[in-house]
Write a protein that holds these residues in place. Structure first.
Motif, PDB file in Angstrom:
ATOM      1  N   ALA A  10      67.064  63.122   0.454  1.00 17.90           N
ATOM      2  CA  ALA A  10      65.809  63.072   1.231  1.00 17.90           C
ATOM      3  C   ALA A  10      64.647  62.157   0.966  1.00 17.90           C
ATOM      4  O   ALA A  10      64.398  61.396   2.037  1.00 17.90           O
ATOM      5  CB  ALA A  10      64.951  64.077  -0.255  1.00 17.90           C
ATOM      6  N   SER A  11      65.345  60.947  -0.004  1.00 17.08           N
ATOM      7  CA  SER A  11      64.597  59.966  -0.090  1.00 17.08           C
ATOM      8  C   SER A  11      64.796  59.072   1.611  1.00 17.08           C
ATOM      9  O   SER A  11      63.651  58.262   1.255  1.00 17.08           O
ATOM     10  CB  SER A  11      64.396  59.297  -1.782  1.00 17.08           C
ATOM     11  N   ARG A  12      66.380  59.116   1.723  1.00 17.17           N
ATOM     12  CA  ARG A  12      66.531  58.179   2.770  1.00 17.17           C
ATOM     13  C   ARG A  12      65.397  58.367   4.222  1.00 17.17           C
ATOM     14  O   ARG A  12      64.873  57.972   4.841  1.00 17.17           O
ATOM     15  CB  ARG A  12      67.936  58.384   2.798  1.00 17.17           C
ATOM     16  N   ASP A  13      65.245  59.840   4.044  1.00 16.44           N
ATOM     17  CA  ASP A  13      64.621  60.725   5.100  1.00 16.44           C
ATOM     18  C   ASP A  13      63.498  60.003   5.137  1.00 16.44           C
ATOM     19  O   ASP A  13      62.500  59.815   6.210  1.00 16.44           O
ATOM     20  CB  ASP A  13      64.451  62.013   5.317  1.00 16.44           C
ATOM     21  N   ASN A  14      62.745  59.994   3.994  1.00 14.94           N
ATOM     22  CA  ASN A  14      61.144  60.204   3.579  1.00 14.94           C
ATOM     23  C   ASN A  14      61.001  58.295   3.453  1.00 14.94           C
ATOM     24  O   ASN A  14      59.405  58.105   3.370  1.00 14.94           O
ATOM     25  CB  ASN A  14      60.795  60.441   1.996  1.00 14.94           C
ATOM     26  N   LEU A  15      62.086  57.763   3.903  1.00 18.06           N
ATOM     27  CA  LEU A  15      62.160  56.597   4.597  1.00 18.06           C
ATOM     28  C   LEU A  15      60.965  55.422   3.250  1.00 18.06           C
ATOM     29  O   LEU A  15      60.021  55.368   2.663  1.00 18.06           O
ATOM     30  CB  LEU A  15      61.372  56.179   5.631  1.00 18.06           C
ATOM     31  N   PRO A  16      61.457  53.886   2.649  1.00 16.85           N
ATOM     32  CA  PRO A  16      61.169  53.548   1.500  1.00 16.85           C
ATOM     33  C   PRO A  16      60.247  52.996   3.045  1.00 16.85           C
ATOM     34  O   PRO A  16      59.486  52.719   3.800  1.00 16.85           O
ATOM     35  CB  PRO A  16      61.883  52.693   1.557  1.00 16.85           C
ATOM     36  N   ALA A  17      59.357  52.110   1.369  1.00 18.57           N
ATOM     37  CA  ALA A  17      58.272  52.074   1.903  1.00 18.57           C
ATOM     38  C   ALA A  17      58.360  50.306   2.827  1.00 18.57           C
ATOM     39  O   ALA A  17      58.830  49.525   3.245  1.00 18.57           O
ATOM     40  CB  ALA A  17      56.833  51.355   1.067  1.00 18.57           C
ATOM     41  N   ALA A  18      57.092  50.529   3.471  1.00 23.08           N
ATOM     42  CA  ALA A  18      57.402  49.808   4.799  1.00 23.08           C
ATOM     43  C   ALA A  18      56.240  48.222   4.804  1.00 23.08           C
ATOM     44  O   ALA A  18      55.771  48.521   4.322  1.00 23.08           O
ATOM     45  CB  ALA A  18      57.211  50.179   6.459  1.00 23.08           C
ATOM     46  N   PRO A  19      56.502  47.342   4.820  1.00 22.57           N
ATOM     47  CA  PRO A  19      55.885  46.096   5.060  1.00 22.57           C
ATOM     48  C   PRO A  19      54.950  46.302   5.207  1.00 22.57           C
ATOM     49  O   PRO A  19      54.626  46.907   6.688  1.00 22.57           O
ATOM     50  CB  PRO A  19      56.489  44.847   5.289  1.00 22.57           C
ATOM     51  N   THR A  20      53.211  46.009   5.016  1.00 22.25           N
ATOM     52  CA  THR A  20      52.194  46.162   6.024  1.00 22.25           C
ATOM     53  C   THR A  20      52.662  45.346   7.177  1.00 22.25           C
ATOM     54  O   THR A  20      52.619  44.207   7.582  1.00 22.25           O
ATOM     55  CB  THR A  20      50.913  46.443   5.234  1.00 22.25           C
ATOM     56  N   PHE A  21      51.727  45.606   8.520  1.00 25.23           N
ATOM     57  CA  PHE A  21      51.803  44.479   9.514  1.00 25.23           C
ATOM     58  C   PHE A  21      50.345  44.828   9.860  1.00 25.23           C
ATOM     59  O   PHE A  21      49.437  45.283   9.281  1.00 25.23           O
ATOM     60  CB  PHE A  21      51.892  45.912  11.114  1.00 25.23           C
ATOM     61  N   ASP A  22      50.698  43.670  11.071  1.00 29.73           N
ATOM     62  CA  ASP A  22      48.965  43.385  11.752  1.00 29.73           C
ATOM     63  C   ASP A  22      49.281  44.040  12.082  1.00 29.73           C
ATOM     64  O   ASP A  22      50.083  44.712  12.851  1.00 29.73           O
ATOM     65  CB  ASP A  22      49.009  42.045  12.126  1.00 29.73           C
ATOM     66  N   PRO A  23      47.410  45.227  12.704  1.00 28.61           N
ATOM     67  CA  PRO A  23      47.574  46.458  13.462  1.00 28.61           C
ATOM     68  C   PRO A  23      47.893  45.462  14.516  1.00 28.61           C
ATOM     69  O   PRO A  23      48.447  46.472  15.641  1.00 28.61           O
ATOM     70  CB  PRO A  23      46.648  47.029  12.969  1.00 28.61           C
ATOM     71  N   LYS A  24      47.926  44.366  15.393  1.00 26.80           N
ATOM     72  CA  LYS A  24      47.692  43.897  16.444  1.00 26.80           C
ATOM     73  C   LYS A  24      49.248  44.059  16.954  1.00 26.80           C
ATOM     74  O   LYS A  24      49.604  44.176  18.007  1.00 26.80           O
ATOM     75  CB  LYS A  24      46.651  43.436  16.876  1.00 26.80           C
ATOM     76  N   ASP A  25      49.664  43.135  15.925  1.00 29.07           N
ATOM     77  CA  ASP A  25      51.633  43.464  16.030  1.00 29.07           C
ATOM     78  C   ASP A  25      52.211  44.539  16.029  1.00 29.07           C
ATOM     79  O   ASP A  25      53.328  44.367  16.813  1.00 29.07           O
ATOM     80  CB  ASP A  25      51.951  42.439  14.377  1.00 29.07           C
ATOM     81  N   MET A  26      51.778  45.411  15.248  1.00 30.72           N
ATOM     82  CA  MET A  26      52.151  45.832  15.277  1.00 30.72           C
ATOM     83  C   MET A  26      52.236  46.833  16.619  1.00 30.72           C
ATOM     84  O   MET A  26      53.140  47.593  17.044  1.00 30.72           O
ATOM     85  CB  MET A  26      51.878  46.930  14.008  1.00 30.72           C
ATOM     86  N   LEU A  27      50.687  46.979  16.676  1.00 30.38           N
ATOM     87  CA  LEU A  27      50.477  47.372  18.284  1.00 30.38           C
ATOM     88  C   LEU A  27      51.222  47.138  19.721  1.00 30.38           C
ATOM     89  O   LEU A  27      52.037  48.238  20.484  1.00 30.38           O
ATOM     90  CB  LEU A  27      49.131  47.729  19.123  1.00 30.38           C
ATOM     91  N   GLU A  28      51.500  46.272  19.349  1.00 31.09           N
ATOM     92  CA  GLU A  28      52.858  45.290  20.320  1.00 31.09           C
ATOM     93  C   GLU A  28      53.987  46.272  20.139  1.00 31.09           C
ATOM     94  O   GLU A  28      55.059  46.604  21.591  1.00 31.09           O
ATOM     95  CB  GLU A  28      52.375  44.186  20.848  1.00 31.09           C
ATOM     96  N   GLU A  29      54.473  46.242  19.741  1.00 29.01           N
ATOM     97  CA  GLU A  29      55.768  46.611  19.014  1.00 29.01           C
ATOM     98  C   GLU A  29      56.095  48.187  19.359  1.00 29.01           C
ATOM     99  O   GLU A  29      56.898  48.802  19.700  1.00 29.01           O
ATOM    100  CB  GLU A  29      56.336  46.333  17.531  1.00 29.01           C
ATOM    101  N   ILE A  30      55.348  48.967  18.788  1.00 27.84           N
ATOM    102  CA  ILE A  30      54.930  50.024  19.240  1.00 27.84           C
ATOM    103  C   ILE A  30      55.145  49.976  20.288  1.00 27.84           C
ATOM    104  O   ILE A  30      55.992  51.502  20.935  1.00 27.84           O
ATOM    105  CB  ILE A  30      53.542  51.249  18.618  1.00 27.84           C
ATOM    106  N   ASP A  31      54.489  49.504  21.353  1.00 30.67           N
ATOM    107  CA  ASP A  31      54.388  49.849  23.602  1.00 30.67           C
ATOM    108  C   ASP A  31      55.118  49.700  23.522  1.00 30.67           C
ATOM    109  O   ASP A  31      56.069  50.120  24.562  1.00 30.67           O
ATOM    110  CB  ASP A  31      53.288  48.108  23.111  1.00 30.67           C
TER     111      ASP A  31
END
Ligand code: C2E
Ligand code: CA
Ligand code: CA
Ligand code: CA
Length: 277
Positions: A10-31
């Motif tokens: 369950a905890s593996r599925d629930n995913l370890p806390a991810a580092p916080t991103f700069d939202p702009k970088d994150m958007l680019e990566e999601i793109d």
């Protein structure tokens, strides 16, 4: 030992806390992730809590980031919702999940597929048309594609929500109210809108066996939903005790780690086989 193992999975599925991103970088990566088809949807079964019959599956996004590991779905969704990527993301979600569902729809005993939709999508004039088109293009009966929306969607702009919901209803696409009771619940919309299902928020189910309040709440929702003819679903069913108590209160459908965790699409048919036997 089995319990312990389940917790671990369950905890593996629930995913370890991810580092916080700069939202702009994150958007680019999601793109990037969208254009490289790197987003996945895991499927979690929804079952009849009395006999285990499979009623449907909910598709939940999973993003394994190349450097940061698994990014929690909430975090991904929050970022996408506030960005111009929302429409592309939603289309990718619909297209991926519906094409997967199309391939196995004849093998899942009439079970349906549920897709989460962001409230903000209701503002897009082309939303209903594109959902309808995708469902047709994948040759799926619209009755088998449930859209899950949170209450916020209905409350922020009720007249707009009403129009969209009526159109979905005309096309026979069921609508589920997600996280019911978590926000500013207004019972008025249960009368106004054509709603096919209500999902009680997990927060009411998690301490359910110890909380008289939560039990009374579920009990009254059961009565309300029965008289309105709206199926009620409990999410976050983690233990057999919770499952039994829900059934004894008349809540007959549920989802949760205690039944099955969200799993990769490729595992769904194997899971169905073991579940049935
Ligand atoms: P949600 O729609 O309320 O989905 C239920 C969440 O509870 C999921 O988290 C699921 O993995 C988790 N869950 C299921 N059973 C249990 C249980 O027994 N115990 C506990 N503690 N948790 C359980 P997840 O996958 O991290 O998703 C979080 C939220 O992100 C979802 O909440 C939904 O609002 C949003 N989301 C996920 N996928 C999508 C998507 O494709 N599109 C949109 N718009 N939103 C999505
Ligand atoms: Ca949901
Ligand atoms: Ca929910
Ligand atoms: Ca939620």
């Amino acid at each position: 030992a089995k319990r312990g193992l389940d917790k671990l999975v369950a905890s593996r599925d629930n995913l370890p806390a991810a580092p916080t991103f700069d939202p702009k970088d994150m958007l680019e990566e999601i793109d990037q992730a969208i254009s490289h088809d790197a987003l996945e949807w895991h499927w979690q079964p929804k079952v009849d809590l009395r006999d285990g019959r499979v009623l449907g599956f909910e598709a939940l996004v999973r993003w394994r980031h190349p450097r940061s590991g698994n990014i929690p779905a909430d975090q991904l969704i929050r970022t996408v919702e506030q960005s111009p990527l929302l429409e592309t993301f939603t289309n990718q979600c619909l297209d991926t999940v519906l094409s997967q569902f199309a391939r196995i729809q004849h093998k899942v005993d009439g079970a349906a597929i549920a897709i989460n939709v962001s409230a903000r999508m209701l503002e897009r004039p082309t939303f209903v048309d594109s959902v309808v088109e995708l469902i047709e293009c994948h040759r799926i009966a619209p009755e088998r594609v449930t859209l899950e929306l949170t209450e916020t969607a209905l409350i922020t702009n009720p007249s707009q929500a009403k129009r969209v919901i009526e159109r979905l209803h005309e096309h026979k696409i069921p609508l589920s109210i997600d996280d019911f009771g978590a926000g500013f619940t207004s019972f008025g919309y249960l009368r106004e809108f054509a709603i096919s299902e209500i999902k009680i928020d997990r927060s009411f189910i998690s301490r359910f066996t110890e909380s008289r309040f939560d039990q009374s709440l579920v009990n009254s929702l059961v009565v309300l939903c029965e008289s309105l003819g709206i199926p009620l679903v409990a999410e976050g069913v983690e233990t057999p005790e919770t499952q039994e108590l829900l059934v004894s209160l008349g809540c007959n459908a549920g989802q949760g780690y205690g039944i099955c965790k969200p799993m990769p699409y490729d595992d769904v048919l194997d899971w169905m086989d073991t579940w049935r036997n």
